[in-house]
Enzyme design. Sequence first.
Site, PDB file in Angstrom:
ATOM      1  N   ASP A  46       0.839  -1.204   0.000  1.00 19.10           N
ATOM      2  CA  ASP A  46       0.000   0.000   0.000  1.00 19.10           C
ATOM      3  C   ASP A  46       0.870   1.247   0.000  1.00 19.10           C
ATOM      4  O   ASP A  46       1.610   1.494   0.948  1.00 19.10           O
ATOM      5  CB  ASP A  46      -0.905   0.000   1.242  1.00 19.10           C
ATOM      6  CG  ASP A  46      -1.788   1.230   1.311  1.00 19.10           C
ATOM      7  OD1 ASP A  46      -2.940   1.142   0.862  1.00 19.10           O
ATOM      8  OD2 ASP A  46      -1.322   2.274   1.797  1.00 19.10           O
ATOM      9  N   TYR A  51       2.791   9.907  -0.487  1.00 17.39           N
ATOM     10  CA  TYR A  51       3.921   9.357   0.271  1.00 17.39           C
ATOM     11  C   TYR A  51       5.254   9.622  -0.424  1.00 17.39           C
ATOM     12  O   TYR A  51       6.309   9.457   0.193  1.00 17.39           O
ATOM     13  CB  TYR A  51       3.769   7.845   0.459  1.00 17.39           C
ATOM     14  CG  TYR A  51       2.528   7.400   1.185  1.00 17.39           C
ATOM     15  CD1 TYR A  51       1.686   8.307   1.850  1.00 17.39           C
ATOM     16  CD2 TYR A  51       2.179   6.047   1.203  1.00 17.39           C
ATOM     17  CE1 TYR A  51       0.544   7.870   2.487  1.00 17.39           C
ATOM     18  CE2 TYR A  51       1.039   5.612   1.854  1.00 17.39           C
ATOM     19  CZ  TYR A  51       0.219   6.526   2.491  1.00 17.39           C
ATOM     20  OH  TYR A  51      -0.910   6.083   3.125  1.00 17.39           O
ATOM     21  N   LYS A  76      -2.911   5.784  -4.098  1.00 16.06           N
ATOM     22  CA  LYS A  76      -4.005   6.705  -3.794  1.00 16.06           C
ATOM     23  C   LYS A  76      -3.825   8.038  -4.513  1.00 16.06           C
ATOM     24  O   LYS A  76      -2.690   8.502  -4.708  1.00 16.06           O
ATOM     25  CB  LYS A  76      -4.068   6.976  -2.282  1.00 16.06           C
ATOM     26  CG  LYS A  76      -4.087   5.725  -1.425  1.00 16.06           C
ATOM     27  CD  LYS A  76      -4.111   6.046   0.055  1.00 16.06           C
ATOM     28  CE  LYS A  76      -3.783   4.825   0.891  1.00 16.06           C
ATOM     29  NZ  LYS A  76      -2.364   4.419   0.808  1.00 16.06           N
ATOM     30  N   HIS A 109      -7.819   9.573  -1.612  1.00 22.39           N
ATOM     31  CA  HIS A 109      -7.131   9.600  -0.326  1.00 22.39           C
ATOM     32  C   HIS A 109      -7.975  10.231   0.789  1.00 22.39           C
ATOM     33  O   HIS A 109      -7.999   9.728   1.913  1.00 22.39           O
ATOM     34  CB  HIS A 109      -5.801  10.346  -0.471  1.00 22.39           C
ATOM     35  CG  HIS A 109      -4.751   9.890   0.474  1.00 22.39           C
ATOM     36  ND1 HIS A 109      -3.407   9.883   0.175  1.00 22.39           N
ATOM     37  CD2 HIS A 109      -4.823   9.416   1.736  1.00 22.39           C
ATOM     38  CE1 HIS A 109      -2.717   9.419   1.200  1.00 22.39           C
ATOM     39  NE2 HIS A 109      -3.557   9.138   2.159  1.00 22.39           N
ATOM     40  N   ILE A 230      -2.861  -3.051   7.263  1.00 22.82           N
ATOM     41  CA  ILE A 230      -1.612  -2.770   6.555  1.00 22.82           C
ATOM     42  C   ILE A 230      -0.575  -2.180   7.522  1.00 22.82           C
ATOM     43  O   ILE A 230      -0.259  -0.993   7.465  1.00 22.82           O
ATOM     44  CB  ILE A 230      -1.828  -1.820   5.361  1.00 22.82           C
ATOM     45  CG1 ILE A 230      -2.747  -0.635   5.741  1.00 22.82           C
ATOM     46  CG2 ILE A 230      -2.390  -2.567   4.163  1.00 22.82           C
ATOM     47  CD1 ILE A 230      -2.807   0.453   4.689  1.00 22.82           C
TER      48      ILE A 230
END
Length: 278
Positions: A46, A51, A76, A109, A230
């Site tokens: 994920d 990120y 996302k 997101h 996760i």
Amino acid sequence: MSSVPHITLNNGVSMPQLGFGVWQVPDDEAAATVARALEAGYRSIDTASAYQNEEGTGRAIAASGVPREEVFLTTKLWNSDQGYDATLRAFDASLARLGTEYVDLYLIHWPLPMFDRYVDTWRAFEKLYADGRVRAIGVSNFQPPHLQRLLDETSAVPVLNQVELHPQLQQEQLRTFHSAHEIATEAWSPLGQGKDILTDPVITGIGTKHGRTAAQVILRWHLQLGNVVIPKSVTPSRIQENIDVFGFELDAEDLAAIAGLETGTRLGPDPSTMDYTG
């Protein structure tokens, strides 16, 4: 081979119930970290545009020797890219960074209700799904009113909603809504973001009872609730520890004790007011 059980999403796609998150892993460390996770048996990874580690994540998957079709890859759409046309452009950029021709799961997101773009964004997601570029589409941090609007105004039911969920924020009302509409619940920050829950005497006591760590107890709790989970770690021993949660089972007394830890405390933003697009 991975021993992680799978769940079937509402469109028939199968997804590992336990995966590996890379939030806050720098891009130059992501390749090595994801490689360790794949070696440990994780088959669900994920990431997210926000990120800033899609490139490192993609390199690890490509170099792992694990066939692409055996890796369930989630990314996302970031907040600043919401809107129909912007979403399609952002998806192309994510694919390029990941170095893959498709993703298994694409998520919005955050809903950002104050900007009122998530319905148009979802229609772009529907197009990506119809075009076969995404195997499944879902959302993250959506609350029941946001989900209900998608159900009322669009044609595809999200397969999954990824939300903050841990023993101190158990999201029972939201999970009930998900169950009613066959939306899977996925937990981010499943262990919390501090040491409080990992040193809570209820959790450590259950761990002692089963000969397991506090983290393993919490992950097992998620799995038995039916959540997809996760956990994230960059420590090799913890990466291995977090996937080693299938050799024991919590009993009714354990589950009741953990249910009593609910405080409603959020560690992250409130999805109804979160408006950051930077």
